[in-house]
Design a protein around this motif. Sequence first.
Motif, PDB file in Angstrom:
ATOM      1  N   ASN A   1       0.842  -1.200   0.000  1.00  0.00           N
ATOM      2  CA  ASN A   1       0.000   0.000   0.000  1.00  0.00           C
ATOM      3  C   ASN A   1       0.881   1.256   0.000  1.00  0.00           C
ATOM      4  O   ASN A   1       0.647   2.202   0.740  1.00  0.00           O
ATOM      5  CB  ASN A   1      -0.947  -0.006   1.202  1.00  0.00           C
ATOM      6  N   TYR A   2       1.891   1.238  -0.856  1.00  0.00           N
ATOM      7  CA  TYR A   2       2.953   2.249  -0.858  1.00  0.00           C
ATOM      8  C   TYR A   2       2.859   3.074  -2.139  1.00  0.00           C
ATOM      9  O   TYR A   2       2.580   2.545  -3.223  1.00  0.00           O
ATOM     10  CB  TYR A   2       4.306   1.536  -0.787  1.00  0.00           C
ATOM     11  N   ASP A   3       3.127   4.381  -2.012  1.00  0.00           N
ATOM     12  CA  ASP A   3       3.124   5.272  -3.164  1.00  0.00           C
ATOM     13  C   ASP A   3       4.481   5.196  -3.853  1.00  0.00           C
ATOM     14  O   ASP A   3       5.461   5.804  -3.408  1.00  0.00           O
ATOM     15  CB  ASP A   3       2.828   6.704  -2.719  1.00  0.00           C
ATOM     16  N   LEU A   4       4.554   4.467  -4.950  1.00  0.00           N
ATOM     17  CA  LEU A   4       5.813   4.275  -5.650  1.00  0.00           C
ATOM     18  C   LEU A   4       6.291   5.540  -6.343  1.00  0.00           C
ATOM     19  O   LEU A   4       7.477   5.638  -6.702  1.00  0.00           O
ATOM     20  CB  LEU A   4       5.660   3.150  -6.688  1.00  0.00           C
ATOM     21  N   ALA A   5       5.405   6.499  -6.531  1.00  0.00           N
ATOM     22  CA  ALA A   5       5.796   7.758  -7.176  1.00  0.00           C
ATOM     23  C   ALA A   5       6.399   8.742  -6.193  1.00  0.00           C
ATOM     24  O   ALA A   5       7.007   9.734  -6.604  1.00  0.00           O
ATOM     25  CB  ALA A   5       4.592   8.392  -7.870  1.00  0.00           C
ATOM     26  N   HIS A   6       6.229   8.500  -4.907  1.00  0.00           N
ATOM     27  CA  HIS A   6       6.751   9.409  -3.877  1.00  0.00           C
ATOM     28  C   HIS A   6       7.350   8.583  -2.743  1.00  0.00           C
ATOM     29  O   HIS A   6       6.806   8.537  -1.635  1.00  0.00           O
ATOM     30  CB  HIS A   6       5.641  10.324  -3.344  1.00  0.00           C
ATOM     31  N   LYS A   7       8.437   7.929  -3.033  1.00  0.00           N
ATOM     32  CA  LYS A   7       9.076   7.088  -2.025  1.00  0.00           C
ATOM     33  C   LYS A   7       9.729   7.959  -0.957  1.00  0.00           C
ATOM     34  O   LYS A   7      10.331   8.992  -1.268  1.00  0.00           O
ATOM     35  CB  LYS A   7      10.116   6.178  -2.671  1.00  0.00           C
ATOM     36  N   THR A   8       9.628   7.532   0.288  1.00  0.00           N
ATOM     37  CA  THR A   8      10.194   8.303   1.400  1.00  0.00           C
ATOM     38  C   THR A   8      11.188   7.466   2.192  1.00  0.00           C
ATOM     39  O   THR A   8      12.383   7.747   2.189  1.00  0.00           O
ATOM     40  CB  THR A   8       9.077   8.805   2.322  1.00  0.00           C
ATOM     41  N   THR A   9      10.706   6.438   2.856  1.00  0.00           N
ATOM     42  CA  THR A   9      11.582   5.591   3.661  1.00  0.00           C
ATOM     43  C   THR A   9      11.243   4.123   3.418  1.00  0.00           C
ATOM     44  O   THR A   9      10.183   3.785   2.889  1.00  0.00           O
ATOM     45  CB  THR A   9      11.428   5.876   5.167  1.00  0.00           C
ATOM     46  N   ASP A  10      12.183   3.275   3.821  1.00  0.00           N
ATOM     47  CA  ASP A  10      12.001   1.827   3.754  1.00  0.00           C
ATOM     48  C   ASP A  10      12.570   1.236   5.030  1.00  0.00           C
ATOM     49  O   ASP A  10      13.729   1.475   5.369  1.00  0.00           O
ATOM     50  CB  ASP A  10      12.735   1.263   2.533  1.00  0.00           C
TER      51      ASP A  10
ATOM     52  N   TYR B   1       0.739   1.742  -5.383  1.00  0.00           N
ATOM     53  CA  TYR B   1       0.135   2.650  -6.364  1.00  0.00           C
ATOM     54  C   TYR B   1       1.162   3.710  -6.712  1.00  0.00           C
ATOM     55  O   TYR B   1       2.291   3.686  -6.220  1.00  0.00           O
ATOM     56  CB  TYR B   1      -1.147   3.272  -5.801  1.00  0.00           C
ATOM     57  N   GLY B   2       0.796   4.644  -7.558  1.00  0.00           N
ATOM     58  CA  GLY B   2       1.712   5.722  -7.893  1.00  0.00           C
ATOM     59  C   GLY B   2       1.468   6.264  -9.286  1.00  0.00           C
ATOM     60  O   GLY B   2       1.557   5.537 -10.270  1.00  0.00           O
ATOM     61  N   GLU B   3       1.156   7.544  -9.361  1.00  0.00           N
ATOM     62  CA  GLU B   3       0.917   8.177 -10.658  1.00  0.00           C
ATOM     63  C   GLU B   3       2.197   8.139 -11.498  1.00  0.00           C
ATOM     64  O   GLU B   3       3.270   8.509 -11.036  1.00  0.00           O
ATOM     65  CB  GLU B   3       0.453   9.616 -10.468  1.00  0.00           C
ATOM     66  N   GLY B   4       2.056   7.695 -12.732  1.00  0.00           N
ATOM     67  CA  GLY B   4       3.211   7.605 -13.615  1.00  0.00           C
ATOM     68  C   GLY B   4       4.016   6.336 -13.437  1.00  0.00           C
ATOM     69  O   GLY B   4       4.966   6.105 -14.192  1.00  0.00           O
ATOM     70  N   VAL B   5       3.667   5.515 -12.449  1.00  0.00           N
ATOM     71  CA  VAL B   5       4.372   4.248 -12.215  1.00  0.00           C
ATOM     72  C   VAL B   5       3.478   3.069 -12.592  1.00  0.00           C
ATOM     73  O   VAL B   5       3.897   2.163 -13.307  1.00  0.00           O
ATOM     74  CB  VAL B   5       4.830   4.109 -10.754  1.00  0.00           C
TER      75      VAL B   5
ATOM     76  N   ASP C   1      -8.257   8.645 -17.237  1.00  0.00           N
ATOM     77  CA  ASP C   1      -7.612   7.708 -18.149  1.00  0.00           C
ATOM     78  C   ASP C   1      -6.173   7.385 -17.784  1.00  0.00           C
ATOM     79  O   ASP C   1      -5.524   6.591 -18.475  1.00  0.00           O
ATOM     80  CB  ASP C   1      -7.695   8.211 -19.596  1.00  0.00           C
ATOM     81  N   ASP C   2      -5.651   7.948 -16.699  1.00  0.00           N
ATOM     82  CA  ASP C   2      -4.302   7.578 -16.239  1.00  0.00           C
ATOM     83  C   ASP C   2      -4.106   8.144 -14.839  1.00  0.00           C
ATOM     84  O   ASP C   2      -3.863   9.339 -14.678  1.00  0.00           O
ATOM     85  CB  ASP C   2      -3.225   8.111 -17.182  1.00  0.00           C
ATOM     86  N   ASN C   3      -4.210   7.283 -13.843  1.00  0.00           N
ATOM     87  CA  ASN C   3      -4.110   7.781 -12.470  1.00  0.00           C
ATOM     88  C   ASN C   3      -3.288   6.847 -11.587  1.00  0.00           C
ATOM     89  O   ASN C   3      -2.838   5.778 -12.014  1.00  0.00           O
ATOM     90  CB  ASN C   3      -5.507   8.009 -11.873  1.00  0.00           C
ATOM     91  N   ALA C   4      -3.094   7.274 -10.354  1.00  0.00           N
ATOM     92  CA  ALA C   4      -2.167   6.599  -9.440  1.00  0.00           C
ATOM     93  C   ALA C   4      -2.632   5.208  -9.032  1.00  0.00           C
ATOM     94  O   ALA C   4      -1.804   4.334  -8.758  1.00  0.00           O
ATOM     95  CB  ALA C   4      -1.952   7.461  -8.191  1.00  0.00           C
ATOM     96  N   PHE C   5      -3.930   4.989  -8.946  1.00  0.00           N
ATOM     97  CA  PHE C   5      -4.442   3.698  -8.490  1.00  0.00           C
ATOM     98  C   PHE C   5      -4.535   2.666  -9.613  1.00  0.00           C
ATOM     99  O   PHE C   5      -4.245   1.484  -9.402  1.00  0.00           O
ATOM    100  CB  PHE C   5      -5.830   3.861  -7.876  1.00  0.00           C
ATOM    101  N   TYR C   6      -4.968   3.100 -10.800  1.00  0.00           N
ATOM    102  CA  TYR C   6      -5.322   2.155 -11.856  1.00  0.00           C
ATOM    103  C   TYR C   6      -4.495   2.320 -13.132  1.00  0.00           C
ATOM    104  O   TYR C   6      -4.710   1.586 -14.092  1.00  0.00           O
ATOM    105  CB  TYR C   6      -6.808   2.292 -12.196  1.00  0.00           C
TER     106      TYR C   6
END
Length: 478
Positions: free
Chosen positions: A323-332, A378-382, A457-462
């Motif tokens: 459940n991580y935003d791959l377009a805005h990675k912060t920490t791991d 998820y992640g917009e553009g990813v 037509d192009d979003n972070a979830f789908y």
Amino acid sequence: MPLHDPTPRRHRPVAVLAALGLGLAGLAAPAAAAPGADGELMSYVVNTRPSAAQTERAEQAVEAAGGTVVQSWPQIGVVVAHSDSDSFSADVRTGRLGRSVVSVGATRTAAVEVPEAGPQLRVARTGDTFAERQGVSATEVVATDPREAEQWDMAQIGADVADDGSSDVVVGVLDSGIDDTHPDLAPNLDASRSVGCTDAGVPDTDRSAWIPTTSDHGTHVAGTIAAARNGIGIVGVAPESTLTSIKVVNDDGFIYPEYAICGFVWAAEHDVDVTNNSYYIDPWQFWCGSDPDQAAVKEAVTRAVEYSEKRGVVSAAAAGNSNYDLAHKTTDSSSPNDTTPVTRDLDAGCLDLPAEIDGVVTVASNDVDVLKSSFSNYGEGVIDVTAPGSRILSTTLNGGYGLKSGTSMASPHAAGVLALLKAEHPGAKPAQLVRMLTRQADDVACPDDDRCTGTTDDNAFYGEGLVDAAEATGDARP
């Protein structure tokens, strides 16, 4: 050796000296206990320019540094080496032949077990460490009666009305092995093209190397792609496709880089059309270019994927289950997962491999209501597309059937649609198949959730929408 020659190159061990301890240079995180101290056998990739001559020089550099060449891939200029000294990387780069070496990196933080691949079992052990580590749900066993009517996922993407595809299309399942005795899979499995890659990344075509040992994950994935239409159990997205088992998960549930490299090169050299990759490469959930070891591994894996694409292979990969935003990675805080995890800051150069390699279709998961699965990254553009991944019915070991949840279950739906597209357009190149997949995907609008940025037509979830098997084969839904 010519670049297209698939024959693996192996060398007998020479004096073994060195293994570099992985640090976290350039990352704002507590220092992990340094693995790879003198006396611990470690695994490395050594990258050079892709040619037989340059690869041979890199092999010589490894040997001159006291290491052992385990496997070489001159097609992509990658050498897999073992060594047990903490100065190996420096010795390779600074030795007389070091000019032939582009980069060197440790592929793991735990020592290599010798022999790496333990005894191959023919039945799965209790539990599934690989699935647990990847965030996939445990198998919920169901009855073995014909259950096509319960495959809501196939109806959702139109696979129930799509043409079945063609046996000329070969789908490589890079996973934990495929049960070749399962009645829904045996008709479509090509044993002659199957391989195990978990013995230090060295290809092994013996059946014991590519059948399941500790996990039913690969068998479940394979059923979603191409379970046969034979009146038994279930039906896959592309039930006429040929399956090949490319085992990249070891008995402890790890997919180390050299295993995946072996898998992609094998697919490239054995006329595989599509690969499915329902995993991320261990031990780092995200591989960061700011770390020299991780950067070298990123380069080696990327070369393998790009080589397979040049040879006509199109690949789908699971987006992940955090459940991580791959377009805005912060920490791991989950890596490395083969020793002691540390919390580290991430930057734009930290990628989920292989899902975030250019050209690979990154697949998110949705449920029966076409809503984002709670676990899905998820992640917009990813994210490129979405596919069903919640409580998916498919094949399991010993002729069984069961339910699993994860983006691991979503990705094979996309792989199956890619197989249908390849059957319809046999001359299409991988990039063309990806464009068709995304353009035909059905738009899915964002729910009322601030995390779902982008457009309908192009979003972070789908991404660009829900994969469409019916449109892929030119069949209209009722």
